[in-house]
Design a protein around this motif. Structure first.
Motif, PDB file in Angstrom:
ATOM      1  N   ASP A  30       0.805  -1.227   0.000  1.00  0.00           N
ATOM      2  CA  ASP A  30       0.000   0.000   0.000  1.00  0.00           C
ATOM      3  C   ASP A  30       0.835   1.273   0.000  1.00  0.00           C
ATOM      4  O   ASP A  30       0.475   2.262  -0.648  1.00  0.00           O
ATOM      5  N   ASP A  31       1.937   1.275   0.725  1.00  0.00           N
ATOM      6  CA  ASP A  31       2.737   2.499   0.798  1.00  0.00           C
ATOM      7  C   ASP A  31       3.776   2.582  -0.323  1.00  0.00           C
ATOM      8  O   ASP A  31       4.570   3.534  -0.372  1.00  0.00           O
ATOM      9  N   ARG A 261      -3.463  -7.408   2.066  1.00  0.00           N
ATOM     10  CA  ARG A 261      -2.761  -6.114   2.041  1.00  0.00           C
ATOM     11  C   ARG A 261      -1.838  -5.894   3.230  1.00  0.00           C
ATOM     12  O   ARG A 261      -0.939  -5.050   3.160  1.00  0.00           O
ATOM     13  N   THR A 262      -2.037  -6.599   4.346  1.00  0.00           N
ATOM     14  CA  THR A 262      -1.126  -6.393   5.476  1.00  0.00           C
ATOM     15  C   THR A 262       0.160  -7.198   5.322  1.00  0.00           C
ATOM     16  O   THR A 262       1.089  -7.033   6.086  1.00  0.00           O
TER      17      THR A 262
END
Length: 293
Positions: A30-31, A261-262
């Motif tokens: 995500d980042d 996503r984690t």
């Protein structure tokens, strides 16, 4: 991309689109700090070095390169005029053989919604062909030109509209975003859930266990009457019905790019679903998640 450019066959655009929305977007954290070497269809995601055991970070450079190629393929210049392959919102200016240009403004919420409007603005009125990709997965596409229905629209082909275009002409597409149940081509008996170009996945963060075991409710064409759900922490969410011995049970899915996503066990994902699926533990029977180094 080169095969699409050389052949003009929309099959390649279909495959590029599916790859972009699913494994490519899924591979990026995500980042933006990490990329996967590959995107698993079950289990959990990991940084590239731990997947290939080479401890090299080339995916962090190559992943963005893939994203940057997509706008070059979204709108292309064909032999008789512009060709629109992808329908995300945007604006493109395409040169015509006459030396003039035409601006194409694409208005949509694609791929969340299947309605697309294209505003055509040539520098002056001019005759050319505007080609619009009709995805193979869109079984019943409707096309209108300035409010009038265009006939003979075929899935897996281009709708070629030849006319004298004037500034402000509008084309409207309503793509068929039916939710489908696709069988594993390997013959395992497992199935996957798709909607348009997007593959959906179970994710431990959003999929709540139910009771019993069941199979995906689908008609003879593989159409699933899923219900759109509020996407909390994901891009898209669907409640998919299962037949659990005559009882209808809903399980929540999210788009594959949002699943896992984690990059941890809390977002273990699963795309291919055994039939029947253990609804009480929909992740049962999967390989144990790999341990972090």
């Amino acid at each position: 991309g080169q095969l699409l450019r050389l052949t003009g066959d929309p099959l390649y655009a279909d495959e590029i689109e599916r790859s972009a929305y699913n494994p490519l977007l899924a591979a990026q954290k995500d980042d933006g700090t990490w990329w996967c070497h590959y995107s698993p269809l079950e289990g959990r995601r990991q940084p590239a070095p731990e997947q290939c055991n080479m401890h090299m970070n080339c995916c962090v450079a190559n992943g963005p390169r893939g994203l940057m190629l997509l706008p070059r393929l979204a709108v292309m210049n064909g032999g008789n005029g512009p060709m629109i392959n992808f329908y995300e919102p945007g604006t493109a200016t395409v040169p015509l053989h006459s030396g003039n240009t035409v601006q194409l403004e694409i208005k949509s919420d694609y791929p969340r919604a299947g309605v697309v409007e294209v505003v055509v603005r040539p520098a002056s009125a001019e005759n050319f062909t505007l080609s619009l990709r009709i995805p193979a997965w869109s079984r019943a596409t409707k096309v209108e030109l300035n409010g009038k229905t265009v006939t003979d629209i075929k899935p897996g082909d281009y709708a070629r509209l030849t006319r004298t275009w004037k500034p402000g002409d509008r084309v409207r597409l309503a793509l068929d975003f039916t939710v489908s149940c696709e069988k594993d081509p390997g013959g395992s008996g497992r199935v996957a859930i798709t909607r348009g170009p997007v593959v959906f996945s179970l994710d431990k963060r959003i999929t709540k266990p139910a009771s019993g075991s069941g199979v995906v409710e689908a008609d003879t064409r593989g159409v699933v009457k899923a219900v759109a759900a509020k996407p909390v922490g994901v891009r898209m969410a669907l409640d998919v019905p299962f037949d659990a011995g005559g009882k209808r049970v809903l399980l929540r899915f999210c788009d594959y790019a949002s699943a896992g996503r984690t990059w941890g066990e809390d977002s273990t994902l699963r795309v291919w679903l055994p039939q029947p699926l253990n609804l009480a533990d929909p992740f049962a029977g999967m390989p144990a998640p790999p341990k972090q180094p």
